[in-house]
Design a protein around this motif. Sequence first.
Motif, PDB file in Angstrom:
ATOM      1  N   GLY A 142       0.845  -1.274   0.028  1.00  0.00           N
ATOM      2  CA  GLY A 142      -0.055  -0.055   0.182  1.00  0.00           C
ATOM      3  C   GLY A 142       0.953   1.316  -0.174  1.00  0.00           C
ATOM      4  N   GLY A 143       0.310   2.095   0.712  1.00  0.00           N
ATOM      5  CA  GLY A 143       1.357   3.429   1.153  1.00  0.00           C
ATOM      6  C   GLY A 143       0.484   4.410   1.676  1.00  0.00           C
ATOM      7  N   VAL A 177      -0.586   8.316   0.931  1.00  0.00           N
ATOM      8  CA  VAL A 177      -1.162   9.134  -0.013  1.00  0.00           C
ATOM      9  C   VAL A 177      -1.934  10.583   0.593  1.00  0.00           C
ATOM     10  N   SER A 229      -4.800   9.202  -5.203  1.00  0.00           N
ATOM     11  CA  SER A 229      -5.305   7.857  -5.984  1.00  0.00           C
ATOM     12  C   SER A 229      -4.270   6.811  -5.583  1.00  0.00           C
ATOM     13  N   LEU A 230      -4.813   5.594  -5.442  1.00  0.00           N
ATOM     14  CA  LEU A 230      -3.944   4.432  -5.302  1.00  0.00           C
ATOM     15  C   LEU A 230      -4.421   3.181  -5.679  1.00  0.00           C
ATOM     16  N   ARG A 231      -3.525   2.539  -6.425  1.00  0.00           N
ATOM     17  CA  ARG A 231      -4.120   1.073  -7.039  1.00  0.00           C
ATOM     18  C   ARG A 231      -3.568  -0.068  -6.099  1.00  0.00           C
ATOM     19  N   GLN A 248      -8.998  -0.016  -7.389  1.00  0.00           N
ATOM     20  CA  GLN A 248      -8.305   1.407  -7.871  1.00  0.00           C
ATOM     21  C   GLN A 248      -9.146   2.238  -6.690  1.00  0.00           C
ATOM     22  N   VAL A 306      -2.763   1.034   3.848  1.00  0.00           N
ATOM     23  CA  VAL A 306      -3.071   2.184   3.209  1.00  0.00           C
ATOM     24  C   VAL A 306      -2.992   3.286   4.158  1.00  0.00           C
TER      25      VAL A 306
END
Length: 126
Positions: free
Chosen positions: A9-10, A12, A17-19, A81, A122
């Motif tokens: 994850g990460g 943001v 946005s993150l996928r 997404q 996330v």
Amino acid sequence: QVLLVVSVGGLVQAGGSLRLFCAASGLTVRTHTMGWFRQTAGKERDVVAFQSYGSTPYYVDSVKGRFTISRDNAKNTVYLQMNSLKPEDTAVYYCASSELIWSSSYTPTLRDFSSWGQGTQVTVSS
């Protein structure tokens, strides 16, 4: 043996946005129900989205219009997404699979899913 490997994850910023992806082996994503769950500290793991074979995707109300679940059958991979992210989307996200098939009108429970990927953090900053 089923193996679900979830992407990292990460962090943001809100609005970003993150996928996530979930690479499967030992099963065919096309013919299984594939789902995404999330969990925050001290709370239960809740479904975010799922898609069964031949059915339209299900989304929890809080992510409708922002998240999209999809699959690449050739890569045997499921994606989530996530757009217009909000701080309340911060959670550990999990991918899961089930041999059961149901319509999007059914809200699954954890017990409906037999295989799980590792969780991925996330974090959405405000």
